[in-house]
Scaffold this motif. Sequence first.
Motif, PDB file in Angstrom:
ATOM      1  N   MET A  35       0.837  -1.196   0.000  1.00  0.00           N
ATOM      2  CA  MET A  35       0.000   0.000   0.000  1.00  0.00           C
ATOM      3  C   MET A  35       0.868   1.241   0.000  1.00  0.00           C
ATOM      4  O   MET A  35       1.971   1.238   0.537  1.00  0.00           O
ATOM      5  CB  MET A  35      -0.903   0.019   1.236  1.00  0.00           C
ATOM      6  CG  MET A  35      -1.908  -1.100   1.267  1.00  0.00           C
ATOM      7  SD  MET A  35      -2.844  -1.147   2.803  1.00  0.00           S
ATOM      8  CE  MET A  35      -3.686   0.399   2.715  1.00  0.00           C
ATOM      9  N   SER A  36       0.343   2.293  -0.615  1.00  0.00           N
ATOM     10  CA  SER A  36       0.974   3.606  -0.588  1.00  0.00           C
ATOM     11  C   SER A  36      -0.115   4.612  -0.248  1.00  0.00           C
ATOM     12  O   SER A  36      -1.289   4.251  -0.170  1.00  0.00           O
ATOM     13  CB  SER A  36       1.603   3.911  -1.950  1.00  0.00           C
ATOM     14  OG  SER A  36       0.599   3.988  -2.940  1.00  0.00           O
ATOM     15  N   PRO A  37       0.237   5.880  -0.039  1.00  0.00           N
ATOM     16  CA  PRO A  37      -0.804   6.861   0.273  1.00  0.00           C
ATOM     17  C   PRO A  37      -1.891   6.953  -0.807  1.00  0.00           C
ATOM     18  O   PRO A  37      -3.033   7.304  -0.516  1.00  0.00           O
ATOM     19  CB  PRO A  37      -0.033   8.173   0.384  1.00  0.00           C
ATOM     20  CG  PRO A  37       1.331   7.759   0.816  1.00  0.00           C
ATOM     21  CD  PRO A  37       1.579   6.452   0.093  1.00  0.00           C
ATOM     22  N   ALA A  38      -1.567   6.582  -2.042  1.00  0.00           N
ATOM     23  CA  ALA A  38      -2.551   6.631  -3.132  1.00  0.00           C
ATOM     24  C   ALA A  38      -3.542   5.473  -3.079  1.00  0.00           C
ATOM     25  O   ALA A  38      -4.581   5.519  -3.726  1.00  0.00           O
ATOM     26  CB  ALA A  38      -1.838   6.620  -4.479  1.00  0.00           C
ATOM     27  N   GLY A  39      -3.230   4.420  -2.330  1.00  0.00           N
ATOM     28  CA  GLY A  39      -4.128   3.264  -2.234  1.00  0.00           C
ATOM     29  C   GLY A  39      -3.366   1.961  -2.269  1.00  0.00           C
ATOM     30  O   GLY A  39      -2.159   1.912  -2.076  1.00  0.00           O
ATOM     31  N   THR A  40      -4.097   0.900  -2.539  1.00  0.00           N
ATOM     32  CA  THR A  40      -3.508  -0.433  -2.598  1.00  0.00           C
ATOM     33  C   THR A  40      -2.755  -0.611  -3.909  1.00  0.00           C
ATOM     34  O   THR A  40      -3.317  -0.401  -4.977  1.00  0.00           O
ATOM     35  CB  THR A  40      -4.606  -1.511  -2.470  1.00  0.00           C
ATOM     36  OG1 THR A  40      -5.287  -1.327  -1.229  1.00  0.00           O
ATOM     37  CG2 THR A  40      -4.011  -2.904  -2.522  1.00  0.00           C
ATOM     38  N   ASN A  41      -1.493  -0.985  -3.823  1.00  0.00           N
ATOM     39  CA  ASN A  41      -0.678  -1.242  -5.017  1.00  0.00           C
ATOM     40  C   ASN A  41      -0.950  -2.633  -5.562  1.00  0.00           C
ATOM     41  O   ASN A  41      -1.101  -2.813  -6.757  1.00  0.00           O
ATOM     42  CB  ASN A  41       0.802  -1.085  -4.701  1.00  0.00           C
ATOM     43  CG  ASN A  41       1.137   0.307  -4.212  1.00  0.00           C
ATOM     44  OD1 ASN A  41       0.580   1.287  -4.688  1.00  0.00           O
ATOM     45  ND2 ASN A  41       2.025   0.386  -3.238  1.00  0.00           N
ATOM     46  N   TRP A  42      -0.981  -3.625  -4.666  1.00  0.00           N
ATOM     47  CA  TRP A  42      -1.275  -5.003  -5.051  1.00  0.00           C
ATOM     48  C   TRP A  42      -1.581  -5.825  -3.809  1.00  0.00           C
ATOM     49  O   TRP A  42      -1.196  -5.467  -2.700  1.00  0.00           O
ATOM     50  CB  TRP A  42      -0.156  -5.637  -5.868  1.00  0.00           C
ATOM     51  CG  TRP A  42       1.238  -5.527  -5.305  1.00  0.00           C
ATOM     52  CD1 TRP A  42       2.196  -4.616  -5.669  1.00  0.00           C
ATOM     53  CD2 TRP A  42       1.836  -6.335  -4.272  1.00  0.00           C
ATOM     54  NE1 TRP A  42       3.335  -4.800  -4.933  1.00  0.00           N
ATOM     55  CE2 TRP A  42       3.145  -5.861  -4.081  1.00  0.00           C
ATOM     56  CE3 TRP A  42       1.401  -7.401  -3.509  1.00  0.00           C
ATOM     57  CZ2 TRP A  42       4.015  -6.422  -3.142  1.00  0.00           C
ATOM     58  CZ3 TRP A  42       2.259  -7.971  -2.574  1.00  0.00           C
ATOM     59  CH2 TRP A  42       3.558  -7.476  -2.409  1.00  0.00           C
ATOM     60  N   ILE A  43      -2.295  -6.928  -4.021  1.00  0.00           N
ATOM     61  CA  ILE A  43      -2.574  -7.931  -2.990  1.00  0.00           C
ATOM     62  C   ILE A  43      -2.310  -9.287  -3.635  1.00  0.00           C
ATOM     63  O   ILE A  43      -2.849  -9.594  -4.692  1.00  0.00           O
ATOM     64  CB  ILE A  43      -4.028  -7.871  -2.487  1.00  0.00           C
ATOM     65  CG1 ILE A  43      -4.327  -6.518  -1.831  1.00  0.00           C
ATOM     66  CG2 ILE A  43      -4.294  -9.015  -1.498  1.00  0.00           C
ATOM     67  CD1 ILE A  43      -5.787  -6.325  -1.463  1.00  0.00           C
ATOM     68  N   THR A  44      -1.460 -10.095  -3.004  1.00  0.00           N
ATOM     69  CA  THR A  44      -1.107 -11.398  -3.546  1.00  0.00           C
ATOM     70  C   THR A  44      -1.416 -12.479  -2.525  1.00  0.00           C
ATOM     71  O   THR A  44      -0.936 -12.412  -1.394  1.00  0.00           O
ATOM     72  CB  THR A  44       0.394 -11.457  -3.916  1.00  0.00           C
ATOM     73  OG1 THR A  44       0.656 -10.439  -4.890  1.00  0.00           O
ATOM     74  CG2 THR A  44       0.787 -12.809  -4.471  1.00  0.00           C
TER      75      THR A  44
END
Length: 188
Positions: A35-44
């Motif tokens: 996650m970054s301040p912009a939102g979820t980058n990925w979930i694996t």
Amino acid sequence: QYPAEGISDGQQGVILDVSNNVIFFSTDSGKISSMSPAGTNWITKIGGNGNWGGISYGNGRVYGTPYSNTSGVYAVDAQSGAVKWFYPSVAGSDNVPTIGPDGTIYMLNGGKSLVALDDLGSSYTVKWSKAISGGGYEGAGAVPFWRDPSDNAVYLWVNVEGSAAGDTNLTILRDDGTQATVMATASV
């Protein structure tokens, strides 16, 4: 501020990459997320019902060990979330994989051996595996604590917990890059 999406499963391990403003975490449901301040980058989803052993971060990877019948070390690309490789281990191995100063990944395998892995990008090589005495239960795993400047050997503190009092072994190993040598051991 980071969004709360994806963390309702219960966090097991959390790592903050300050230079890239990213948080990596593992959950009770066997997922590793970025996650970054912009939102979820990925979930694996990395397998199993949980990632009780936590996670480690280095070599451009997030390494995780889920506690299940698909136990082992998963190497997940930190940028994309893609699983790069999986090293199978004894079912129930749930320790935190540790990264040494030279990038070696150390994993306690079912409380019976310590395995040193070399991350080759899309695969791995087993550098060595060393039998460890103990209760056969899991412990904290291996912690590199000193690198000998004369020959670059890495010294590791290995904790293997037993299921009863006095059944825990603490071991100091020397990793010379191709093999491990037991330097000292004590039962506590």
